[in-house]
Design a protein around this motif. Structure first.
Motif, mmCIF file in Angstrom:
data_model
loop_
_atom_site.group_PDB
_atom_site.id
_atom_site.type_symbol
_atom_site.label_atom_id
_atom_site.label_comp_id
_atom_site.label_asym_id
_atom_site.label_seq_id
_atom_site.Cartn_x
_atom_site.Cartn_y
_atom_site.Cartn_z
ATOM 1 N N LEU A 71 0.814 -1.212 0.000
ATOM 2 C CA LEU A 71 0.000 0.000 0.000
ATOM 3 C C LEU A 71 0.847 1.261 0.000
ATOM 4 C CD1 LEU A 71 -2.695 1.497 0.208
ATOM 5 C CD2 LEU A 71 -2.608 1.118 2.688
ATOM 6 N N ASP A 72 1.856 1.332 0.852
ATOM 7 C CA ASP A 72 2.668 2.550 0.918
ATOM 8 C C ASP A 72 3.368 2.837 -0.406
ATOM 9 O OD1 ASP A 72 1.924 3.002 3.550
ATOM 10 O OD2 ASP A 72 3.669 1.975 4.372
ATOM 11 N N THR A 73 3.907 1.805 -1.025
ATOM 12 C CA THR A 73 4.571 1.977 -2.318
ATOM 13 C C THR A 73 3.558 2.389 -3.382
ATOM 14 O OG1 THR A 73 6.201 0.299 -1.692
ATOM 15 C CG2 THR A 73 6.029 0.844 -4.038
ATOM 16 N N LEU A 126 2.672 6.067 -3.024
ATOM 17 C CA LEU A 126 3.776 6.926 -3.453
ATOM 18 C C LEU A 126 3.910 6.961 -4.975
ATOM 19 C CD1 LEU A 126 6.195 8.657 -2.529
ATOM 20 C CD2 LEU A 126 7.543 6.559 -2.504
ATOM 21 N N ARG A 127 3.846 5.792 -5.594
ATOM 22 C CA ARG A 127 4.041 5.716 -7.056
ATOM 23 C C ARG A 127 2.853 6.219 -7.863
ATOM 24 N NH1 ARG A 127 6.887 -0.161 -8.012
ATOM 25 N NH2 ARG A 127 8.787 0.305 -6.854
ATOM 26 N N HIS A 128 1.667 6.095 -7.305
ATOM 27 C CA HIS A 128 0.467 6.385 -8.092
ATOM 28 C C HIS A 128 -0.369 7.527 -7.532
ATOM 29 C CE1 HIS A 128 1.177 3.166 -10.868
ATOM 30 N NE2 HIS A 128 1.410 2.354 -9.860
ATOM 31 N N TYR A 129 0.217 8.355 -6.698
ATOM 32 C CA TYR A 129 -0.422 9.579 -6.221
ATOM 33 C C TYR A 129 -1.794 9.342 -5.605
ATOM 34 C CZ TYR A 129 3.435 11.393 -8.856
ATOM 35 O OH TYR A 129 4.691 11.620 -9.328
ATOM 36 N N GLU A 187 -2.042 8.220 6.468
ATOM 37 C CA GLU A 187 -1.799 9.313 7.415
ATOM 38 C C GLU A 187 -2.271 10.675 6.904
ATOM 39 O OE1 GLU A 187 2.040 8.690 5.077
ATOM 40 O OE2 GLU A 187 0.609 7.367 6.098
ATOM 41 N N LEU A 188 -2.654 10.788 5.644
ATOM 42 C CA LEU A 188 -3.114 12.074 5.115
ATOM 43 C C LEU A 188 -4.638 12.185 4.999
ATOM 44 C CD1 LEU A 188 -0.408 12.958 2.447
ATOM 45 C CD2 LEU A 188 -0.598 13.696 4.826
#
Length: 150
Positions: A109-111, A114-117, A122-123
């Motif tokens: 999920l984190d990757t 990051l890669r796919h906006y 946390e946001l």
């Protein structure tokens, strides 16, 4: 009948204001803005059920506009259980110009965020993970072995 994510698009105000976005009902929240959280929470809940996250890319898009999980026959997303063929058909009919194409998501999920906006946990106004788990629990679990809903 399946309700495609386009039925639940966030307003400009909801895109700017995470609390306003958060205050939508679960169906709208997980259809538009948090589908990726729901997909990964499903994978965490049923890791051995034979499902894989899949993104829907519109024509020439660099990032998917919607995520769901599938075993190749059944799909699970904001609208619960749907045959993947129906999910794709209805989604394409709702926005034919987009020519949505499914592609497997092969990262955590984190990757992915990051890669796919896509918005990381946390946001959001609040952590959406528990909300996703409660929503998933409202639907039948995948049947053992078959991967289809009970």
């Amino acid at each position: 009948m399946y309700r495609p994510p386009a039925c639940f698009k966030r307003t400009d105000a909801e895109r700017r204001d995470q609390l306003l976005s958060w205050d939508r009902d679960d169906l709208a929240f997980f259809a538009s803005g948090a589908c990726h959280i729901l997909a990964y929470a499903f994978m965490d809940t049923y890791p051995d059920a034979g499902f894989q996250p899949v993104g829907l890319w519109s024509r020439e898009a660099k990032d998917p506009g919607h995520l769901y999980v599938t075993n190749g026959t059944w799909a699970f997303d904001h609208d619960g259980w749907t045959l993947e063929s129906e999910l794709l058909r209805v989604t394409r009919e709702a926005a034919p110009v987009n020519d949505f194409q499914p592609r497997p998501i092969l990262m955590d999920l984190d990757t992915f965020c990051l890669r796919h906006y896509h918005r990381p946990r946390e946001l959001f106004a609040f952590d959406p993970w528990e909300r996703a788990l409660r929503y998933i629990a409202e639907f039948p679990a995948p049947a053992a072995g078959a991967g289809a809903p009970i």
